[in-house]
Enzyme design. Sequence first.
Site, PDB file in Angstrom:
ATOM      1  CE  LYS A 274       3.569  -6.967   0.581  1.00 16.62           C
ATOM      2  NZ  LYS A 274       2.434  -6.555   1.434  1.00 16.62           N
ATOM      3  NE  ARG A 349      -2.169   3.124   1.207  1.00 19.59           N
ATOM      4  CZ  ARG A 349      -2.811   2.682   2.284  1.00 19.59           C
ATOM      5  NH1 ARG A 349      -3.144   3.524   3.244  1.00 19.59           N
ATOM      6  NH2 ARG A 349      -3.104   1.410   2.418  1.00 19.59           N
TER       7      ARG A 349
HETATM    8  N1  BES Z   1       0.093  -4.988  -2.451  1.00 17.79           N
HETATM    9  C1  BES Z   1      -0.331  -4.921  -1.104  1.00 17.79           C
HETATM   10  C2  BES Z   1      -1.787  -5.355  -0.922  1.00 17.79           C
HETATM   11  C3  BES Z   1      -2.092  -6.805  -1.184  1.00 17.79           C
HETATM   12  C4  BES Z   1      -1.994  -7.724  -0.158  1.00 17.79           C
HETATM   13  C5  BES Z   1      -2.480  -7.209  -2.428  1.00 17.79           C
HETATM   14  C6  BES Z   1      -2.296  -9.047  -0.415  1.00 17.79           C
HETATM   15  C7  BES Z   1      -2.778  -8.541  -2.680  1.00 17.79           C
HETATM   16  C8  BES Z   1      -2.685  -9.457  -1.659  1.00 17.79           C
HETATM   17  C9  BES Z   1      -0.197  -3.502  -0.577  1.00 17.79           C
HETATM   18  O1  BES Z   1       0.830  -2.755  -1.100  1.00 17.79           O
HETATM   19  C10 BES Z   1       0.071  -3.614   0.876  1.00 17.79           C
HETATM   20  O2  BES Z   1       1.104  -4.083   1.225  1.00 17.79           O
HETATM   21  N2  BES Z   1      -0.885  -3.185   1.669  1.00 17.79           N
HETATM   22  C11 BES Z   1      -0.773  -3.240   3.067  1.00 17.79           C
HETATM   23  C12 BES Z   1      -1.224  -1.910   3.599  1.00 17.79           C
HETATM   24  C13 BES Z   1      -0.912  -1.702   5.037  1.00 17.79           C
HETATM   25  C14 BES Z   1       0.577  -1.548   5.228  1.00 17.79           C
HETATM   26  C15 BES Z   1      -1.631  -0.469   5.488  1.00 17.79           C
HETATM   27  C16 BES Z   1      -1.674  -4.372   3.562  1.00 17.79           C
HETATM   28  O3  BES Z   1      -2.738  -4.586   2.973  1.00 17.79           O
HETATM   29  O4  BES Z   1      -1.271  -5.063   4.481  1.00 17.79           O
HETATM   30 MN    MN Z   2       2.670  -3.029  -0.039  1.00 16.96          MN
END
Ligand code: BES
Ligand code: MN
Length: 492
Positions: A274, A349
């Site tokens: 991230k 997922r």
């Molecule tokens: N845990 C995150 C989703 C999330 C983002 C929860 C912000 C709460 C606040 C999840 O694991 C994630 O990183 N999702 C990605 C998916 C993408 C890589 C397809 C996202 O939402 O950016």
């Molecule tokens: Mn994630």
Amino acid sequence: MKIQASDTSAADWSGDYLGIGFFEDSTDIETSLAQLNPHLEEVLQDLIRETEFKGKSGEQPWTRIAGQSPICKVMLIGLGAKETFTLESLRQAAASFAKTTQKQKAASAGLQLPLWNDEATASTQAMAEGIELALHQDHRFKSDPEVHQSGEYPQEISLLGVANQAEAIETAQQICAGVILTRELVAAPANVVTPSVLAETAAQIATEHGLTLEVLEREECEAQGMGAFLGVSLASDLPPKFIHLTYKPNGTPRRKLAIVGKGVTFDSGGLNLKVSGSGIETMKMDMAGSGATLGAAKAIGQLKPDVEVHFIVAAAENMISGHALHPGDILTASNGKTIEINNTDAEGRLTLADALVFAEKQEVDAIVDLATLTGACIVALGNDIAGMWTPEDSLAEELTQASEQAGEKFWRMPLEEKYFEGLKSPIADMKNTGPRPGGSITAALFLKQYVEKTPWAHLDVAGPVWTEKENGYLNVGATGFAVRTLVNWVMG
Ligand code: BES
Ligand code: MN
Ligand code: ZN
């Protein structure tokens, strides 16, 4: 703090702080005032005039009562129009009154609100929930003992004009104990709440409330072929824990249900790390689905419905190291499906895939999963509303009813099969990440591949599990979202 129901009316109650609710309707205000003792009626007439109180929701003028009086302070609580009055209005009104009595350090408080729909039990439960949740403060990580002080107030709150409702208050307290456990799990940082701590929390719930617990260690997960879940845990120094907590009623269960929660105790993104500005520092809350699952287990363990419930959490940490999952790796889930990892940050997922396969093996009548799954869901629905995906209209209806009763907001979203094209992989059965548009929908479609025939719903709770502003019975931080909806669903 003690909450009690009392058939005493506002006119006869004595104590530190009296709160009285009024609808936005002048005749209601007049008739309510006329029922009070003359001294109080006069004080309130003045307060209404001076503050131009109309009974609008959010209006809460209060005043000190001078001289010899059985009451020190009194507050008028605006309830809005009668036609828009709900159980949630009762929760909110009780919450803001309770917070004021806490801030002003009242020892005893009395609250008189009208019943919703003449339903004394549901109304009492809602008021008690509002009070319990509003007064919850989390000072575990503060060293200064002074910050704890206001938490001692009020010592007791009496709900006036509702006799014989001790059971409704107890129910509210059992549910709120679950919500508060969830809040504390979600608010705790990733160096405190680890996969092992989630497993220990499940063990505590099992011991305290008579549930059974099975925790699968890494080797056992390997033996079950949980390659997707284990892939996420590879780079962490903390061992993964697959948690299966079961509540069984005495006698034959009316229904068998499974609740599956995403339990990523920290989501760094993995090698698709991230970036700064992505909110990486908030990713301790990526176990909020599992937090709600364990909170619901704590509540249900006390409420003891005639329903069997399986609480399932595949807990792991998504980290980086020389052992990390590589972008491009191919994993095999426990149902044999292969997954090309095109983004290690779509890890939730992967953990849920194996958890859903496991849930279906329990031969339940329905499965509900909860996950802070996608930022895309927050983009779609904002911070206050969770997304719901299910192919089953009847399950959607059950969950919608449960959530409306709880005052928690969900919006049903489409499981648009065509979008699965975005997850097609030339080399494996599917990729774990689709294109940016419709990102929360492709995430739901991915999960759907891991449920064969059991009615299933997916709840993306990424938005509402956390709040930056205090609002009603929600304090800043973890909200405990979804516990009350889950409890209503199981009990209903
Ligand atoms: N845990 C995150 C989703 C999330 C983002 C929860 C912000 C709460 C606040 C999840 O694991 C994630 O990183 N999702 C990605 C998916 C993408 C890589 C397809 C996202 O939402 O950016
Ligand atoms: Mn994630
Ligand atoms: Zn995540």
